[in-house]
Design an enzyme around this catalytic site. Structure first.
Site, PDB file in Angstrom:
ATOM      1  N   TYR A 165      43.702  73.332  14.159  1.00 17.42           N
ATOM      2  CA  TYR A 165      43.077  74.322  15.031  1.00 17.42           C
ATOM      3  C   TYR A 165      43.460  75.777  14.749  1.00 17.42           C
ATOM      4  O   TYR A 165      42.986  76.668  15.420  1.00 17.42           O
ATOM      5  CB  TYR A 165      43.358  73.983  16.507  1.00 17.42           C
ATOM      6  CG  TYR A 165      44.817  73.792  16.862  1.00 17.42           C
ATOM      7  CD1 TYR A 165      45.650  74.886  17.065  1.00 17.42           C
ATOM      8  CD2 TYR A 165      45.365  72.509  17.014  1.00 17.42           C
ATOM      9  CE1 TYR A 165      46.982  74.718  17.397  1.00 17.42           C
ATOM     10  CE2 TYR A 165      46.709  72.328  17.348  1.00 17.42           C
ATOM     11  CZ  TYR A 165      47.507  73.431  17.536  1.00 17.42           C
ATOM     12  OH  TYR A 165      48.822  73.269  17.864  1.00 17.42           O
ATOM     13  N   ARG A 195      54.193  80.976  18.610  1.00 17.21           N
ATOM     14  CA  ARG A 195      54.753  79.640  18.412  1.00 17.21           C
ATOM     15  C   ARG A 195      54.615  79.292  16.930  1.00 17.21           C
ATOM     16  O   ARG A 195      53.537  78.925  16.484  1.00 17.21           O
ATOM     17  CB  ARG A 195      53.979  78.644  19.282  1.00 17.21           C
ATOM     18  CG  ARG A 195      54.666  77.295  19.467  1.00 17.21           C
ATOM     19  CD  ARG A 195      53.699  76.281  20.063  1.00 17.21           C
ATOM     20  NE  ARG A 195      52.771  75.834  19.026  1.00 17.21           N
ATOM     21  CZ  ARG A 195      51.545  75.374  19.255  1.00 17.21           C
ATOM     22  NH1 ARG A 195      51.070  75.295  20.476  1.00 17.21           N
ATOM     23  NH2 ARG A 195      50.781  74.983  18.253  1.00 17.21           N
ATOM     24  N   HIS A 220      53.090  72.448  18.777  1.00 19.86           N
ATOM     25  CA  HIS A 220      53.388  72.405  20.218  1.00 19.86           C
ATOM     26  C   HIS A 220      54.589  71.496  20.461  1.00 19.86           C
ATOM     27  O   HIS A 220      55.542  71.873  21.132  1.00 19.86           O
ATOM     28  CB  HIS A 220      52.165  71.900  20.981  1.00 19.86           C
ATOM     29  CG  HIS A 220      52.466  71.461  22.377  1.00 19.86           C
ATOM     30  ND1 HIS A 220      52.842  72.345  23.363  1.00 19.86           N
ATOM     31  CD2 HIS A 220      52.467  70.229  22.949  1.00 19.86           C
ATOM     32  CE1 HIS A 220      53.066  71.666  24.490  1.00 19.86           C
ATOM     33  NE2 HIS A 220      52.853  70.386  24.260  1.00 19.86           N
TER      34      HIS A 220
END
Lengths: 388, 327
Positions: free
Chosen positions: A293, A280, A284
């Protein structure tokens, strides 16, 4: 003394044991690849793929256009025209490769990120924009393009796909001219009970369904190691059907692997799990901040495996496309981008009373009363305005 | 007329549903050879085959999730959840998918799925086998929620539910499975009461008692007992909990001026609370007393040695009826 010991015990109990060193989820020998990141065509004994130059150019065009639509959507969200957007950046090959492996009679059950599959099935991108703008929850007829509604709850659609496949069996539509189902989901979804139940149902019924997992390494902020200690494709064997890991950034490999699995399903050989190993590249959704993160080095390493660039390099190297072809595709993508941008900006809000529609197949008296009451309430403002 | 138990009447109704529509399916745990733990599907797999009467894996979310998929392919699944307390693994599929998919599609999707749930207590069972979760479903837009009180309604209503193009949550009063009554299995359902309609079971003039499912028999017995005290009790079997047949409810309460709602479920946030609020809004000037509720206290279902105290019975219903005359 006793108090001191109790304190020590409490401290040690609250200490979480260190997670065991997870198996590194990097490319492994089992990864099916037909086109290297450098754009070199490689053969795989189990997945011979006969594609014409025109077909490869077609796949390239799909990849570029879906990336462009995605790019426009992110910009539109930033401008307040969309409420949110779930970007497919980096997953174009997994979606286009699998999407182009489907026949017209096959049925697809997407999550909320399958914009590339939607494109392949012929769904108007504006339907996706309606959803992310807040104009509808989807609002398309799944039978129009054999592309089911987006499902937001993680994993639920894998059961719907399996039930649909059981329907295909009951219709006697399994065999040479058979139909099959593809269920999309992500790495995070593999932890859901519904996905595991779908694997069981599909297995014991030998249902014609292909489980297409796009392992993009991240479930919002949680890395794959939070979901699994075994490579995802290996889970299939425990359920009693084959699992395959494919390079999810390789559109040719995704096409070949999905084609073979779908054909097996159509012919009555039951389910397959495909793990498309990808990344990805974006957040998100537009509300997420991946810098909290994950390390940019990881992102940089995946940039070298870009799903579009390798197809371009392959087409150039093998002289299957002129430079003018790439210019033409870019121009078409820009034109589509401009048209979806305008259409999105001009999309009207739904009528207030439409919220009462389509709850049941016929309106109950109770809901009709509520609707009438709300209509009268809205009208009271208009009347007050006139009286002024 | 044939005398049937409720279990048998449902079985006959399901048989008719399978005969009438080749797309109708039955699916659930132990519904095949065993015929279900309450024998409601007894003999159906033998007569209609394993493709139409499906013994599923033991996972309730999977039952409802795959039923949705089958419905999307044009089938009409009738699912059995073995006991009330086992519906919760399927709650997500029912609430987030079954109830909302048509709305999500803005019309084209229809999900003709029936979810049969044996519910209620009084059978001396262990935990999770005696619950009354109907309000949770009635609170969810996009579902029809019904309950049959006896064999005749069971026979007709399960067929009507099977014919509905909307999802129907069908609550069966498990402690009444072996109650017997006359059922007309010869004539069709053309003249049957619509699925969403309540029925005035016992006409009366002094007080309205609203009930459904297992409490229909208890309330009918209470009406007989009250008549001995010179009180004329009108018993209305609600049958449909979503939507509510408010026309029948309001007509009765406007006539009697008093109302008691009776259910096994806890009173807090229950069907009775919804009905009491609606009656207050619509029948305020007809009321001689507040609407009273008789139901379970706001506790989890207790161990079965306590259930006779937990469940509404004849005396508690009569006590509430008496109290409505105290205002």
């Amino acid at each position: 003394m006793a108090v001191k010991d109790a304190g020590r015990a409490a401290r040690s109990a609250s200490r979480v044991p260190p997670a065991r060193e997870p198996e590194r989820q990097v490319e492994s020998p089992e990864l099916i690849q037909l086109l290297t990141p450098e754009g070199e065509r490689v053969e795989h004994p189990d997945y011979p793929l006969d594609v014409s130059a025109a077909e490869v150019r077609g796949l390239y065009r799909d990849l570029v256009i879906v990336r462009r639509i995605d790019f426009e959507a992110i910009a539109l969200q930033r401008q307040g025209e969309l409420g949110i957007w779930a970007s497919l950046l980096g997953q174009e090959a997994a979606q286009v490769g699998s999407g182009r492996a489907l026949g017209p009679r096959d049925m697809a059950f997407p999550t909320y990120r399958e914009h590339g599959v939607a494109w392949c099935r012929g769904l108007d991108p504006m339907k996706l924009f309606e959803l992310f703008r807040g104009v509808s929850h989807g609002g398309w007829d799944p039978t129009a393009h054999n592309f089911h509604l987006y499902t937001i709850v993680i994993g639920s659609q894998t059961l719907h796909a399996t039930g649909y496949a059981m329907g295909i069996q009951r219709d006697g539509a399994v065999g040479e001219d058979g139909a099959a189902v593809i269920a999309y989901f992500g790495d995070g979804a593999t932890s859901q009970g519904d996905v595991n139940e779908a694997f069981i149902w599909a297995s014991v019924n030998n249902a014609p369904v292909v489980f297409f997992c796009q392992n993009n390494q991240w479930a919002i902020s949680e890395p794959l190691e939070r979901q699994t200690r075994t490579p995802l494709y290996r889970r299939a064997i425990g359920f009693g059907f084959p699992g395959i890991r494919v390079d999810g950034n390789d559109v040719l490999a995704c096409l070949a692997v999905t084609r073979k699995a779908m054909q097996a399903a159509r012919e009555g050989q039951g389910p397959t799990l495909i793990e498309a190993f990808t990344y990805r590249m974006g957040a998100h959704t537009t509300t997420d901040d991946p810098t909290r993160y994950r390390l940019s080095a990881e992102l940089e390493s995946w940039k070298l495996k870009d799903p579009i660039e390798r197809v371009k390099q392959y087409l150039i190297r093998t002289q299957q496309a002129e430079m003018s072809f790439f210019d033409k595709v870019d121009a078409e993508a820009a034109q589509i981008g401009a048209s979806v941008r305008t259409a999105c900006q001009q999309m009207p809000d739904p009528e207030p009373l439409s919220m009462f529609d389509d709850v049941l197949t016929s309106q109950t008296r109770q809901l009709a009363d509520e609707r009438a009451e709300f209509a009268a309430y809205l009208d009271s403002f208009a009347t007050a305005e006139e009286g002024r | 007329m044939t005398t049937l138990t409720l279990s048998r009447a449902l079985n006959e109704g399901l048989r008719k549903a399978l005969e009438n529509n080749p797309k109708a399916l039955i699916m659930g745990e132990d519904v095949g050879k065993l015929g279900g733990v309450f024998r409601v599907t007894d003999g159906l797999q033998k007569d209609f085959g394993e493709a139409r009467v499906i013994d599923t894996p033991l996972a309730e979310s999977g039952i409802i999730g795959t039923a949705i998929g089958l419905a999307l392919r044009g089938y009409r699944p009738i699912c059995e959840i073995q006991f009330d307390g086992f519906v919760f693994p399927a709650f997500d599929q029912i609430v987030s998918q079954l109830a909302k998919m048509r709305y999500r599609s803005r019309g084209p999707v229809r999900l003709p799925v029936v979810v049969r749930i044996p519910f209620g207590g009084g059978i001396g069972a262990v935990e999770h086998h005696s619950e009354s979760p109907e309000a949770l479903f009635a609170h969810t837009p996009g579902l029809r929620v019904v309950s049959c009180g006896g064999p005749a309604d069971g026979y007709a209503m399960i067929q009507q539910a099977a014919e509905s193009d909307d999802p129907v949550i069908f609550f069966e009063p498990k402690r009444r499975y072996w109650d017997k009554a006359d059922v007309d299995v010869e004539t069709g359902l053309a003249d049957a009461l619509p699925l969403a309609a309540a029925r005035v079971l016992i006409p009366g003039s002094d007080v309205t008692v609203l009930c459904y499912g297992p409490m229909v028999r208890t309330c009918s017995e209470a009406a007989v007992a009250a008549s001995g005290d010179g009180r004329s009790v009108e018993v209305v079997d609600l049958r449909s909990l979503a939507p509510l047949d408010t026309a029948t409810i309001f007509a009765s309460v406007r006539k009697t001026g008093r109302c008691v709602v009776v259910h096994e479920a806890v009173v807090t946030g229950g069907i009775g609370a919804e009905i009491a609020a609606r009656i207050t809004e619509e029948c305020f000037y007809s009321l001689e007393a507040p609407v009273l509720r008789v139901g379970a206290p706001t506790t989890p279902y207790p161990p079965s040695r306590l259930e006779e105290h937990y469940l509404p019975d004849l005396d508690r219903i009569l006590d509430a009826v008496d109290r409505t005359f105290g205002y």
